[in-house]
Scaffold this active site. Structure first.
Site, PDB file in Angstrom:
ATOM      1  N   SER A 213      83.364  -3.354 -84.483  1.00 51.25           N
ATOM      2  CA  SER A 213      82.362  -4.377 -84.816  1.00 51.25           C
ATOM      3  C   SER A 213      81.461  -4.718 -83.640  1.00 51.25           C
ATOM      4  O   SER A 213      80.421  -5.360 -83.815  1.00 51.25           O
ATOM      5  CB  SER A 213      83.020  -5.629 -85.397  1.00 51.25           C
TER       6      SER A 213
ATOM      7  N   THR B 109      89.802  -2.897 -85.636  1.00 51.74           N
ATOM      8  CA  THR B 109      91.172  -2.566 -85.219  1.00 51.74           C
ATOM      9  C   THR B 109      92.100  -2.285 -86.394  1.00 51.74           C
ATOM     10  O   THR B 109      92.962  -1.404 -86.315  1.00 51.74           O
ATOM     11  CB  THR B 109      91.753  -3.742 -84.397  1.00 51.74           C
TER      12      THR B 109
ATOM     13  N   ASP C  72      85.736  -8.669 -83.211  1.00 54.07           N
ATOM     14  CA  ASP C  72      84.787  -9.081 -82.162  1.00 54.07           C
ATOM     15  C   ASP C  72      83.555  -9.796 -82.706  1.00 54.07           C
ATOM     16  O   ASP C  72      83.104 -10.787 -82.134  1.00 54.07           O
ATOM     17  CB  ASP C  72      84.362  -7.866 -81.324  1.00 54.07           C
TER      18      ASP C  72
HETATM   19  N1  ASP Z   1      86.739  -4.085 -80.992  1.00 52.39           N
HETATM   20  C1  ASP Z   1      87.393  -4.385 -82.255  1.00 52.39           C
HETATM   21  C2  ASP Z   1      86.320  -4.672 -83.279  1.00 52.39           C
HETATM   22  O1  ASP Z   1      85.777  -5.731 -83.258  1.00 52.39           O
HETATM   23  C3  ASP Z   1      88.335  -5.516 -82.086  1.00 52.39           C
HETATM   24  C4  ASP Z   1      89.123  -5.865 -83.326  1.00 52.39           C
HETATM   25  O2  ASP Z   1      88.911  -5.439 -84.439  1.00 52.39           O
HETATM   26  O3  ASP Z   1      90.073  -6.675 -83.148  1.00 52.39           O
HETATM   27  O4  ASP Z   1      85.999  -3.844 -84.091  1.00 52.39           O
END
Ligand code: ASP
Length: 357
Positions: A65, A19, A97
């Protein structure tokens, strides 16, 4: 803190995705180019004299991730190892994640660190006006550059946590990480307060990226009515060499389920490493506390003590990548290798093995 402030420490920032560097798209948040320019713009070094010098490298492709695999843990470790001599500290920018998995896996590949490796990310992208990315990044840079924290940590929202004790506990809260079975290594408010007595001392680096075997480790969560087909598929799969069982409370299994117990015994006899972990957030597995776990040692299931699932899973993966000797791996699973486990929390009967992996 570094004594000579005229020589600025140098930090390598390894951007893996997540993110922190994302922007909204038609399909939801996704990684975009231009992250380094944005970081440089926000952290103009001619103005921000109190920051260490830093270089930024990006993994290609940048990943959410959720898409990382054990091979990715090895790629990240390799970047640190490749540049270890050139920098005073490292930051890994990572999605939240699976951050706790990667931080744990890094700790087993980067043992005996003499420099900080700080994993961070954010819940809101740096591109957004209101974000937690800038603070997480700046504080991680200051810790990695100026503070004696020679271990793999997660820094997030004012908390400095041991990487292999950390868990993502909130999906949307900015205080997304905690280490429920271990105290924080530090907290950041107006001041950066580190608990030096809890931080590992600098060691002799034993850095080795693991050659992970896809599919070598499975997790088996236990719940009422767990279908036998699932148990059987996990415990009889030839590719799976180790299983992390997530049981109830202090390590209780449904021991009246004769088929389950037979399959577990058979898996142990077939050379699979079987580790019993609790599904509770705060826990320590103690075989024999209840009759439901009394016979587990005898059929070759060992206690994972108070390890997090992320630490136990990545530890077993790393050990199996380095050894074909399942007895040696079983013994090491009960030993504290890099702060992931309170040694007293396993009922170890295998103390003879050295900690070398
Ligand atoms: N889906 C994202 C990831 O893990 C969530 C985040 O970074 O907060 O890459």
């Amino acid at each position: 803190m570094y004594a000579n402030k005229s020589i600025k420490p140098r930090v390598l920032v390894i951007h893996t995705g997540g993110t922190i560097g994302m922007q909204p798209s038609e399909n939801g948040y996704t990684s975009v180019d231009g992250f380094e320019e944005l970081v440089r713009e926000k952290l103009d070094q001619s103005v921000h004299d109190t920051l260490p010098e830093f270089d930024l490298v990006e993994l290609d492709p940048l990943l959410d991730s959720a898409n990382l695999s054990p091979e990715s843990w090895s790629t990240i470790a390799s970047k640190v190892i490749e540049h270890y001599a050139q920098y005073d500290g490292f930051i890994v920018l990572h999605g939240t994640d699976t951050m706790a998995y990667s931080a744990s896996a890094l700790s087993f590949q980067l043992r005996g660190l003499s420099k900080p490796v700080i994993v961070t990310g954010s819940q809101i992208p740096l591109y957004e006006l209101r974000n937690d990315a800038l603070d997480n990044l700046i504080t991680a840079l200051i810790i990695a550059g100026f503070h004696p924290v020679p271990e793999v940590c997660i820094y997030f929202n004012g908390r400095l946590l041991r990487g292999n004790r950390s868990r993502k506990i909130k999906a949307t809260g900015l205080d997304a990480f905690d280490s429920p079975n271990y105290p924080w290594l530090g907290q950041v408010g107006i001041h950066i307060e580190l608990h030096s007595g809890l931080i590992r001392p600098a060691g002799t680096p034993q850095l080795a990226a693991a050659n992970y075997q896809p599919g070598a480790v499975a997790m088996l969560p236990i719940y009422p009515g767990l279908p036998q087909s699932v148990i059987k598929a996990t415990l009889t799969d030839k590719q799976i060499r180790g299983v992390i069982i997530q049981s109830y409370g202090v390590g209780n299994l449904p021991n009246h389920d004769k088929e389950l117990m037979k399959l577990l015994e058979g898996a142990g006899k077939a050379g699979k490493v079987l580790v019993n972990l609790s599904s509770c957030l705060q826990a320590q597995v103690l075989h024999g506390t209840y009759a439901t776990s009394a016979g587990l040692d005898k059929i070759g299931i060992v206690s994972g003590g108070n390890m997090t699932p992320e630490a136990a899973y990545s530890k077993l993966h790393t050990l199996l990548a380095n050894s074909t000797n399942s007895e040696h791996v079983t013994a090491l699973m009960q030993q504290d290798l890099c702060g992931e486990l309170d040694q007293s929390s396993t009922s170890s009967s295998h103390s003879a093995s050295s900690g070398s992996i």
